[in-house]
Design an enzyme around this catalytic site. Structure first.
Site, PDB file in Angstrom:
ATOM      1  CB  CYS A 148      35.924  -4.023  75.507  1.00  0.00           C
ATOM      2  SG  CYS A 148      36.168  -5.258  74.220  1.00  0.00           S
ATOM      3  CG  LEU A 184      31.567  -7.567  68.004  1.00  0.00           C
ATOM      4  CD1 LEU A 184      31.518  -8.255  69.364  1.00  0.00           C
ATOM      5  CD2 LEU A 184      31.816  -8.592  66.930  1.00  0.00           C
ATOM      6  NE  ARG A 241      37.757 -12.000  77.505  1.00  0.00           N
ATOM      7  CZ  ARG A 241      37.992 -11.887  76.195  1.00  0.00           C
ATOM      8  NH1 ARG A 241      39.216 -11.793  75.741  1.00  0.00           N
ATOM      9  NH2 ARG A 241      36.996 -11.851  75.327  1.00  0.00           N
ATOM     10  CB  VAL A 265      36.517  -9.529  67.568  1.00  0.00           C
ATOM     11  CG1 VAL A 265      36.671  -8.744  66.273  1.00  0.00           C
ATOM     12  CG2 VAL A 265      35.952  -8.639  68.650  1.00  0.00           C
ATOM     13  CB  THR A 279      40.487  -2.298  70.610  1.00  0.00           C
ATOM     14  OG1 THR A 279      39.174  -2.728  70.246  1.00  0.00           O
ATOM     15  CG2 THR A 279      40.436  -0.897  71.201  1.00  0.00           C
ATOM     16  CG  ASN A 321      34.688   0.421  74.111  1.00  0.00           C
ATOM     17  OD1 ASN A 321      33.537   0.392  73.698  1.00  0.00           O
ATOM     18  ND2 ASN A 321      35.525  -0.592  73.959  1.00  0.00           N
TER      19      ASN A 321
HETATM   20  P1  NAD Z   1      39.898 -13.179  72.226  1.00  0.00           P
HETATM   21  O1  NAD Z   1      40.918 -13.289  73.287  1.00  0.00           O
HETATM   22  O2  NAD Z   1      38.551 -13.772  72.421  1.00  0.00           O
HETATM   23  O3  NAD Z   1      40.479 -13.776  70.858  1.00  0.00           O
HETATM   24  C1  NAD Z   1      41.750 -13.523  70.380  1.00  0.00           C
HETATM   25  C2  NAD Z   1      42.221 -14.759  69.633  1.00  0.00           C
HETATM   26  O4  NAD Z   1      43.444 -14.453  68.972  1.00  0.00           O
HETATM   27  C3  NAD Z   1      42.508 -15.957  70.531  1.00  0.00           C
HETATM   28  O5  NAD Z   1      41.771 -17.067  70.089  1.00  0.00           O
HETATM   29  C4  NAD Z   1      44.018 -16.190  70.367  1.00  0.00           C
HETATM   30  O6  NAD Z   1      44.371 -17.550  70.444  1.00  0.00           O
HETATM   31  C5  NAD Z   1      44.266 -15.615  68.996  1.00  0.00           C
HETATM   32  N1  NAD Z   1      45.654 -15.234  68.752  1.00  0.00           N
HETATM   33  C6  NAD Z   1      46.497 -14.530  69.521  1.00  0.00           C
HETATM   34  N2  NAD Z   1      47.701 -14.411  68.939  1.00  0.00           N
HETATM   35  C7  NAD Z   1      47.620 -15.050  67.745  1.00  0.00           C
HETATM   36  C8  NAD Z   1      48.525 -15.273  66.683  1.00  0.00           C
HETATM   37  N3  NAD Z   1      49.781 -14.819  66.746  1.00  0.00           N
HETATM   38  N4  NAD Z   1      48.102 -15.969  65.619  1.00  0.00           N
HETATM   39  C9  NAD Z   1      46.842 -16.449  65.561  1.00  0.00           C
HETATM   40  N5  NAD Z   1      45.926 -16.258  66.544  1.00  0.00           N
HETATM   41  C10 NAD Z   1      46.317 -15.580  67.615  1.00  0.00           C
HETATM   42  O7  NAD Z   1      39.781 -11.601  71.920  1.00  0.00           O
HETATM   43  P2  NAD Z   1      38.494 -10.814  71.386  1.00  0.00           P
HETATM   44  O8  NAD Z   1      37.554 -10.549  72.505  1.00  0.00           O
HETATM   45  O9  NAD Z   1      38.015 -11.449  70.141  1.00  0.00           O
HETATM   46  O10 NAD Z   1      39.173  -9.404  71.040  1.00  0.00           O
HETATM   47  C11 NAD Z   1      40.056  -9.255  69.947  1.00  0.00           C
HETATM   48  C12 NAD Z   1      40.276  -7.756  69.738  1.00  0.00           C
HETATM   49  O11 NAD Z   1      39.045  -7.126  69.400  1.00  0.00           O
HETATM   50  C13 NAD Z   1      40.785  -7.020  70.966  1.00  0.00           C
HETATM   51  O12 NAD Z   1      41.647  -5.992  70.576  1.00  0.00           O
HETATM   52  C14 NAD Z   1      39.526  -6.424  71.562  1.00  0.00           C
HETATM   53  O13 NAD Z   1      39.775  -5.272  72.312  1.00  0.00           O
HETATM   54  C15 NAD Z   1      38.749  -6.091  70.320  1.00  0.00           C
HETATM   55  N6  NAD Z   1      37.286  -6.040  70.498  1.00  0.00           N
HETATM   56  C16 NAD Z   1      36.658  -6.952  71.297  1.00  0.00           C
HETATM   57  C17 NAD Z   1      35.281  -6.919  71.427  1.00  0.00           C
HETATM   58  C18 NAD Z   1      34.550  -7.898  72.318  1.00  0.00           C
HETATM   59  O14 NAD Z   1      33.370  -7.672  72.589  1.00  0.00           O
HETATM   60  N7  NAD Z   1      35.163  -8.976  72.732  1.00  0.00           N
HETATM   61  C19 NAD Z   1      34.532  -5.946  70.756  1.00  0.00           C
HETATM   62  C20 NAD Z   1      35.198  -5.060  69.926  1.00  0.00           C
HETATM   63  C21 NAD Z   1      36.585  -5.109  69.806  1.00  0.00           C
END
Ligand code: NAD
Length: 432
Positions: A261, A151, A328, A11, A121, A209
């Site tokens: 998700c 997305l 995942r 994201v 989220t 979702n």
């Molecule tokens: P992800 O695990 O791919 O990325 C999260 C990133 O955050 C990682 O790179 C991690 O190293 C970093 N991180 C964690 N703690 C940190 C900190 N203290 N400082 C700096 N960086 C830090 O996760 P994602 O899939 O991008 O999802 C992120 C959020 O968005 C979640 O809440 C998810 O539910 C939501 N979301 C995801 C999607 C999807 O399709 N993947 C879609 C919509 C919403």
């Protein structure tokens, strides 16, 4: 505008690159040093169509930079996005330690008015917790905004650049206006920017979702009833989908939903509804049906082949869906574990997820370099992810390679009559 995005995962990286593409100065921040170094070299740590080019172009234009230095990134930005993970905690609720940890760091780095935007989220009430966390660290003025992301991995750039809607939860007009300005270029095609209170914005994402997961589990149950009664789920689906009140999307039966998700958001919604003394009964069923569905293909395989001991099984598709390398909660994981537990050996192929799969299964399975190599000498093929390249294979070549030409199609990608006419035994989901 000057923007910081904390968290450079699916994201955060997509959001950062897309904001930069529209002319903003974006600093993407992540605590994972290896990831940041990779991004600084112009390489992308994940597979997402179109992302590499977007990142390369905006890096070259110096609108997109990467760092591990959160305080510096936050200080130089007017809007700071939180896009870190919110994984399932031990009790099923969303684990907010990353979100609140980032909020604390932003609070400590505050040097003037900023809008802190929660894109992760998060359960209802998190905006308020983020606000309190920041306020405990600073006397500087700030606003907290809730901006859930919709997305889809595999089509993330397109979804971000041309969203169906932008949801903004804001408690003050200054922040709401800044967000409206930021998103204006993304909504030129007429998509609405929906302004609301933070609690409603937070709930939107879970409700969307949960609804999608419900449709998937519902159709999987319809397919299972079709199996039991000799009906054809394809015919049923088409007839049901043509009702304008229902529509055609998300009505395809399969091997269950996965990804980062749906499973975690269904769990979290059940949990936060429960914490408000509300038993969300439908979601409990959605989850149970999905768990059962994930191993249904294995049961079908066993009922045809009997014992799987010493059987060699090909698996096409490991990622939780096509056009991503994300595994995942992928249904392929419990399926392959089940195959191994029954004594079978596995030869797997996925166009993008092999590297990720190695991290999960190590040397327990074989990784084929292409779809045909996975078929050599196998007793059956399981189709788990519907990558386009599996749709029109060379069936004659497949038959020659397989010891026993049996296909167990968890995604209904072939026509049963045609495939049987080619000499395959063919089992799919909810089709006679
Ligand atoms: P992800 O695990 O791919 O990325 C999260 C990133 O955050 C990682 O790179 C991690 O190293 C970093 N991180 C964690 N703690 C940190 C900190 N203290 N400082 C700096 N960086 C830090 O996760 P994602 O899939 O991008 O999802 C992120 C959020 O968005 C979640 O809440 C998810 O539910 C939501 N979301 C995801 C999607 C999807 O399709 N993947 C879609 C919509 C919403």
């Amino acid at each position: 505008m000057k923007i910081a995005v904390v968290g450079s995962g699916y994201v955060g990286l997509v959001a950062g690159a897309c904001f930069a593409e529209n002319g903003n100065d974006v600093i993407c921040i992540d605590k994972d040093e290896t990831k940041v170094r990779t991004l600084q070299r112009g390489q992308i740590p994940i597979y997402e169509p179109g992302l590499e080019e977007l990142v390369r172009r905006n890096r070259a234009e110096k609108r997109l930079t990467f760092t591990t230095d959160l305080p510096k990134g936050a200080r130089t930005s007017q809007i700071v996005f939180i896009a870190v993970g919110t994984p399932t905690g031990e009790d099923g609720s969303a684990d907010l330690q990353h979100v609140l940890g980032v909020a604390r760091e932003i609070g400590r780095a505050m040097n003037g008015y900023k809008v802190v935007v929660n894109k992760s989220t998060v359960p209802v009430g998190t905006a308020e917790r983020v606000r309190r966390t920041i306020a405990a660290e600073t006397k500087q003025p700030f606003s907290v905004v809730s901006n859930p992301e919709f997305l889809k991995q595999g089509a993330a750039i397109d979804d971000f650049m041309k969203p169906d809607r932008v949801v903004i939860g804001a408690e003050d007009s200054r922040a709401a206006e800044l967000m409206r300005e930021l998103y204006a270029p993304f909504t030129r095609t007429g998509a609405p920017i929906m302004l609301m209170d933070c609690a409603s914005a937070e709930l939107c994402k879970y409700a969307a979702n949960a609804m999608l997961a419900t449709r998937i589990s519902f159709m999987n149950e319809v397919a299972n009833v079709c199996d039991a009664m000799g009906a054809d789920v394809d015919q049923v689906r088409r007839a049901v989908a043509s009702d304008k009140r229902i529509g055609p999307a998300f009505l395809f039966p399969g091997v269950g939903y996965g990804g980062s998700c749906f499973p975690k958001d269904v769990k979290a919604m059940l949990r936060f509804a429960g914490s408000a003394d509300y038993d969300f009964q439908i979601l409990r069923a959605v989850e149970n049906v999905n768990e059962r569905q994930k191993v249904r293909l294995l049961t079908k395989l066993q009922s045809r082949l009997g014992s799987l001991k010493k059987k060699k099984i090909a698996v096409w598709g490991l990622a939780f869906k096509p056009r991503t390398d994300d595994m995942r909660e992928a249904p392929a994981v419990p399926l392959i574990k089940g195959l191994l537990a029954e004594g079978a050996s596995v030869q797997a192929y996925d166009p993008e997820a092999t590297k990720v799969a190695r991290g999960i299964f190590g040397a327990k399975i074989k990784y084929a370099p292409n779809s045909y190599a996975a078929l050599e000498g196998v007793d059956a093929l399981l189709i788990v992810t519907e990558w386009n390249e599996f749709r029109e294979p060379d069936f004659a070549r497949m038959r020659k390679l397989m010891k026993n030409p049996a296909i167990f199609d968890g995604r209904n990608i072939y026509n049963p009559q045609q495939i049987r006419a080619l000499g395959f035994e063919y089992v799919s989901m909810g089709r006679p």
